[in-house]
Scaffold this active site. Sequence first.
Site, short mmCIF file in Angstrom:
data_model
loop_
_atom_site.label_atom_id
_atom_site.label_comp_id
_atom_site.label_asym_id
_atom_site.label_seq_id
_atom_site.Cartn_x
_atom_site.Cartn_y
_atom_site.Cartn_z
N ARG A 64 0.84 -1.18 0.00
CA ARG A 64 0.00 0.00 0.00
C ARG A 64 0.89 1.25 0.00
O ARG A 64 2.10 1.14 0.11
CB ARG A 64 -0.91 0.01 1.24
CG ARG A 64 -0.18 -0.38 2.51
CD ARG A 64 -0.84 0.07 3.78
NE ARG A 64 -0.82 1.54 3.88
CZ ARG A 64 0.26 2.25 4.23
NH1 ARG A 64 1.40 1.66 4.49
NH2 ARG A 64 0.21 3.55 4.31
N GLY A 65 0.24 2.41 -0.09
CA GLY A 65 0.97 3.67 -0.13
C GLY A 65 1.25 4.08 -1.56
O GLY A 65 1.75 3.29 -2.36
N GLN A 214 -3.47 2.30 10.26
CA GLN A 214 -2.16 2.38 9.62
C GLN A 214 -1.18 3.21 10.44
O GLN A 214 0.03 2.97 10.39
CB GLN A 214 -2.28 2.97 8.22
CG GLN A 214 -2.96 2.06 7.21
CD GLN A 214 -4.42 2.40 7.03
OE1 GLN A 214 -5.08 2.84 7.96
NE2 GLN A 214 -4.95 2.18 5.83
N ASP A 255 -2.46 10.53 -2.09
CA ASP A 255 -2.68 9.45 -3.05
C ASP A 255 -3.02 9.99 -4.43
O ASP A 255 -2.84 9.28 -5.42
CB ASP A 255 -3.81 8.54 -2.56
CG ASP A 255 -3.36 7.66 -1.42
OD1 ASP A 255 -2.99 6.51 -1.68
OD2 ASP A 255 -3.35 8.14 -0.26
N ASN A 265 -6.18 12.10 0.26
CA ASN A 265 -5.32 11.33 1.15
C ASN A 265 -6.20 10.51 2.07
O ASN A 265 -7.44 10.63 2.05
CB ASN A 265 -4.39 12.26 1.95
CG ASN A 265 -3.28 11.50 2.64
OD1 ASN A 265 -2.55 10.73 2.02
ND2 ASN A 265 -3.16 11.67 3.95
N LYS A 266 -5.58 9.67 2.88
CA LYS A 266 -6.32 8.79 3.78
C LYS A 266 -7.40 9.58 4.53
O LYS A 266 -7.17 10.68 5.01
CB LYS A 266 -5.36 8.14 4.77
CG LYS A 266 -6.02 7.20 5.76
CD LYS A 266 -6.78 6.08 5.10
CE LYS A 266 -5.96 5.25 4.17
NZ LYS A 266 -6.75 4.20 3.48
#
Length: 382
Positions: A64-65, A214, A255, A265-266
Site C-alpha cells: 500500500r501507499g 495504519q 494518493d 489522502n487517507k
Amino acid sequence: MADQDAQSSVGFEPPALSVLRWDEPPEGPVLVLLDQTRLPAEEVELVCTDVPALVRAIQTLAVRGAPLLGIAGGYGVALAAARGFDVAEAAGLLEGARPTAVNLGYGVRRVAAAYWAASGKGEGEGDEAAAAAALAEARALHREDAQASGRMAEYGEALLEELLPGRAYQLLTHCNTGALVSGGEGTAFAVALRVHRQGRLRRLWVDETRPLLQGARLTAYEAARNGLAYSLLTDNAAGSLFAAGEVDAVLIGADRIAADGSVANKVGSYPLAVLAKYHHVPFIVVAPTTTVDLETPDGTSIIVEQRSGKEVTELTSSQGVSAGGGGGIVVAPLGAPAYNPAFDVTPPELITAIVTEEGAISPVTGVGLAELCARSSQVTIG
C-alpha cells in the site's frame, strides 16, 4: 495515549526495510512483498507469482501507499512479461486494483510502454528482450522513487525551517508515509525522520488512523524502529492537541493531487486541515510529482474508493488486518450499514504547501503546481 521516547541516539540508522523486491528462484521470477497486514505483530513476506496474486495484495493492503503502489504496479507488468502472461490484460487488472492511487496507473503504464516499445508494437509478448526491458524500467522507477524520497525530505526540512525558524518541532502525521510506502524512506515521514536526525524533533504525534490503524500499526512501528520520540493518539483526540498548542505543523502524504491542488489522502486528513487552519498551524503535503494528476481538474473529480463496511463494524484482529475486511472483533449490531471511504479530499485553500522532489509550492495554486510539474520528467499523468 502511548508515549515513546527515543530509544537510540540521534544518528542511529536501523537496517533498511525490505518492503518489496524482485527475486528469481529456480521455479521462476517472483515479486516478494513485506505483508503490511501482519505488522507490527510479525514481519512476514508474501510471494506473488502472478498478477492476480499481486492485485489481491494491493486490494487487501498487504502492499500500500501511493509511491510503492506505482513501483509494485511496474514490477507487476514485468512479472507478467517474464512469465509469459498477457501483458495488456495484466496491465488492466493492475490499473483497476485501487482507483484513487494515481501512482499505481503511472507505474503500470510506464513499464508497459517500455515493454511494448521493445516488443515491436505489441508483437511477440514472450520476447525475452521485451521482458528484460520491462524489468529494467521497473527497477529504474524503483530507484527514482528512492531518490525522490531523499529530495522531498530535504525540501520539507527547509520549508519547516522557513516557516518555523530556529526551533525543534512537534509534528502531527496521519496514516503511514514512511519506508513502507516508498522505494526510499517515504514522503511525510521522511521529513520527520530528517528533522529527527538533526536533533530537532521534539515529538511525532501519530494519529492511529481508523479504521485499519495504519498509524498505530505502521507509523508507530517505523517511528520506534528509527528511534523517534512519538506519541500515539486516537484520531478524534487531535483537536485537543491543537487547542493546547502542542502541534507545530501537520505533515501528510497524498494518493492523488488534482490540477487545482486539491489533495486526496487517507480519510481523516481533511478534518486535520480544518483544525490546522483554525489554529494557524502549517498543513503540509509531501508527495512525489508522480502523485500529481493534471488530467483531474479539481477535487470533486477525484474518484474516492469505497471500502468494505466490515472494516468499520469490526475491529482489526491481533493478527493484523483481515484480508477482505472481515474476521475481526464485531463492534456493531449485525447488519449495521457503514460509510467507509478510503480517502477524503482537502481543497488547496487549506493547504500551506505541497512539497515534491522538485521543490515546494506555497500558496498552492493550479498554475504553481503546473510549473512545478513541468520541471519533472516523471509527470506523465494521462
